[in-house]
Write a protein that holds these residues in place. Structure first.
Motif, mmCIF file in Angstrom:
data_model
loop_
_atom_site.group_PDB
_atom_site.id
_atom_site.type_symbol
_atom_site.label_atom_id
_atom_site.label_comp_id
_atom_site.label_asym_id
_atom_site.label_seq_id
_atom_site.Cartn_x
_atom_site.Cartn_y
_atom_site.Cartn_z
ATOM 1 N N SER A 63 41.284 28.956 96.878
ATOM 2 C CA SER A 63 40.920 30.186 97.588
ATOM 3 C C SER A 63 39.594 30.757 97.105
ATOM 4 C CB SER A 63 42.022 31.227 97.437
ATOM 5 O OG SER A 63 42.164 31.572 96.079
ATOM 6 N N ILE A 64 39.225 30.509 95.859
ATOM 7 C CA ILE A 64 37.965 31.046 95.325
ATOM 8 C C ILE A 64 36.778 30.587 96.170
ATOM 9 C CG2 ILE A 64 37.729 29.164 93.624
ATOM 10 C CD1 ILE A 64 36.805 32.708 92.732
ATOM 11 N N PHE A 65 36.856 29.355 96.689
ATOM 12 C CA PHE A 65 35.742 28.834 97.488
ATOM 13 C C PHE A 65 35.718 29.425 98.895
ATOM 14 C CE2 PHE A 65 36.485 25.502 94.287
ATOM 15 C CZ PHE A 65 35.279 25.656 93.631
ATOM 16 N N MET A 66 36.785 30.123 99.270
ATOM 17 C CA MET A 66 36.764 30.858 100.513
ATOM 18 C C MET A 66 36.205 32.260 100.286
ATOM 19 S SD MET A 66 39.957 31.804 102.929
ATOM 20 C CE MET A 66 40.262 33.297 102.004
ATOM 21 N N TYR A 67 36.528 32.839 99.120
ATOM 22 C CA TYR A 67 36.096 34.211 98.853
ATOM 23 C C TYR A 67 34.605 34.309 98.570
ATOM 24 C CZ TYR A 67 40.859 35.896 98.802
ATOM 25 O OH TYR A 67 42.116 36.231 99.174
ATOM 26 N N ILE A 68 34.037 33.315 97.928
ATOM 27 C CA ILE A 68 32.625 33.413 97.545
ATOM 28 C C ILE A 68 31.702 33.523 98.767
ATOM 29 C CG2 ILE A 68 30.745 32.096 96.493
ATOM 30 C CD1 ILE A 68 32.693 31.465 94.209
ATOM 31 N N ILE A 94 25.954 36.252 91.747
ATOM 32 C CA ILE A 94 25.365 35.028 91.189
ATOM 33 C C ILE A 94 26.219 34.542 90.024
ATOM 34 C CG2 ILE A 94 23.380 34.130 89.913
ATOM 35 C CD1 ILE A 94 21.620 35.906 91.732
ATOM 36 N N LEU A 95 26.639 35.481 89.160
ATOM 37 C CA LEU A 95 27.498 35.136 88.026
ATOM 38 C C LEU A 95 28.813 34.521 88.509
ATOM 39 C CD1 LEU A 95 27.252 35.615 84.904
ATOM 40 C CD2 LEU A 95 28.880 37.476 85.244
ATOM 41 N N LEU A 96 29.423 35.148 89.496
ATOM 42 C CA LEU A 96 30.690 34.660 90.043
ATOM 43 C C LEU A 96 30.529 33.274 90.655
ATOM 44 C CD1 LEU A 96 33.632 35.756 90.623
ATOM 45 C CD2 LEU A 96 32.809 36.207 92.920
ATOM 46 N N THR A 97 29.433 33.076 91.394
ATOM 47 C CA THR A 97 29.187 31.791 92.043
ATOM 48 C C THR A 97 28.980 30.682 91.017
ATOM 49 O OG1 THR A 97 28.136 33.008 93.840
ATOM 50 C CG2 THR A 97 27.777 30.644 93.772
ATOM 51 N N LEU A 98 28.292 31.030 89.902
ATOM 52 C CA LEU A 98 28.050 30.015 88.874
ATOM 53 C C LEU A 98 29.317 29.723 88.067
ATOM 54 C CD1 LEU A 98 24.523 31.042 87.587
ATOM 55 C CD2 LEU A 98 25.121 29.117 89.054
ATOM 56 N N LEU A 99 30.160 30.740 87.896
ATOM 57 C CA LEU A 99 31.361 30.551 87.085
ATOM 58 C C LEU A 99 32.500 29.868 87.850
ATOM 59 C CD1 LEU A 99 31.690 33.792 84.931
ATOM 60 C CD2 LEU A 99 31.184 31.479 84.178
ATOM 61 N N ALA A 100 32.479 29.955 89.181
ATOM 62 C CA ALA A 100 33.589 29.432 89.976
ATOM 63 C C ALA A 100 33.859 27.938 89.736
ATOM 64 C CB ALA A 100 33.358 29.716 91.453
ATOM 65 N N PRO A 101 32.834 27.060 89.762
ATOM 66 C CA PRO A 101 33.105 25.636 89.507
ATOM 67 C C PRO A 101 33.623 25.382 88.099
ATOM 68 C CG PRO A 101 30.921 25.917 90.419
ATOM 69 C CD PRO A 101 31.428 27.273 90.079
ATOM 70 N N VAL A 102 33.087 26.151 87.115
ATOM 71 C CA VAL A 102 33.549 26.000 85.732
ATOM 72 C C VAL A 102 35.022 26.372 85.642
ATOM 73 C CG1 VAL A 102 33.204 26.779 83.362
ATOM 74 C CG2 VAL A 102 31.250 26.525 84.880
ATOM 75 N N TRP A 103 35.388 27.489 86.254
ATOM 76 C CA TRP A 103 36.770 27.948 86.288
ATOM 77 C C TRP A 103 37.657 26.931 87.011
ATOM 78 C CZ3 TRP A 103 39.755 31.030 83.781
ATOM 79 C CH2 TRP A 103 40.949 31.474 84.314
ATOM 80 N N PHE A 104 37.132 26.381 88.101
ATOM 81 C CA PHE A 104 37.875 25.400 88.893
ATOM 82 C C PHE A 104 38.210 24.171 88.037
ATOM 83 C CE2 PHE A 104 38.082 21.877 91.945
ATOM 84 C CZ PHE A 104 39.004 22.390 92.835
ATOM 85 N N ILE A 105 37.229 23.674 87.306
ATOM 86 C CA ILE A 105 37.455 22.502 86.449
ATOM 87 C C ILE A 105 38.383 22.868 85.297
ATOM 88 C CG2 ILE A 105 36.303 20.899 84.860
ATOM 89 C CD1 ILE A 105 33.846 21.143 86.798
#
Ligand SMILES: [Zn+2]
Length: 128
Positions: A63-68, A94-105
């Motif tokens: 869902s994070i990739f839908m919210y961004i 920008i911070l949220l967008t950069l952190l999302a993939p890290v959080w996802f992994i």
């Protein structure tokens, strides 16, 4: 991957019932629906509650990739012209967008664990 004769869906081999004649190439859900096997015999069946639990975990993961994109769109429409809040929220986005993939992994292990917990224990019969 084999295709079910009744619903024409393609699943992994472990989602099929085993046997000859009417049980050939029939997925476990169609087998239960048509009465070929009983629900108790279908150890590998994903019933509705299990299916919705699995879907819920998957939805939470992605869902994070839908919210961004949604937040970016909102920012462009509403906040981009507002000073100074537009700039503050731009930094946050920008911070949220950069952190999302890290959080996802980072959460990948938790996700696989949850999915394994919601997968019925089932041993394939010999020869399958
Ligand atoms: Zn089927």
């Amino acid at each position: 991957m084999p295709t079910c004769r009744h619903c024409s869906s393609t699943y992994g081999r472990e989602q099929f019932v085993h046997g000859n004649g009417p049980m050939t190439q029939v997925c476990v859900r169609c087998a239960v629906d048509t009465g070929i096997i009983s629900k108790e015999d279908a150890a590998n069946m994903y019933d509705d509650s299990l299916g919705s639990a699995r879907l819920q975990i998957m939805a939470r993961r992605y869902s994070i990739f839908m919210y961004i994109p949604l937040l970016w769109t909102l920012w462009i429409i509403v906040l981009s012209g507002v000073k100074p809040w537009g700039l503050y929220f731009l930094g946050l986005l920008i911070l949220l967008t950069l952190l999302a993939p890290v959080w996802f992994i980072y959460r990948g292990g938790q996700y696989s664990g949850d999915m394994a917990r919601l997968t019925p224990a089932y041993d394939r019969p010999k020869g399958h």
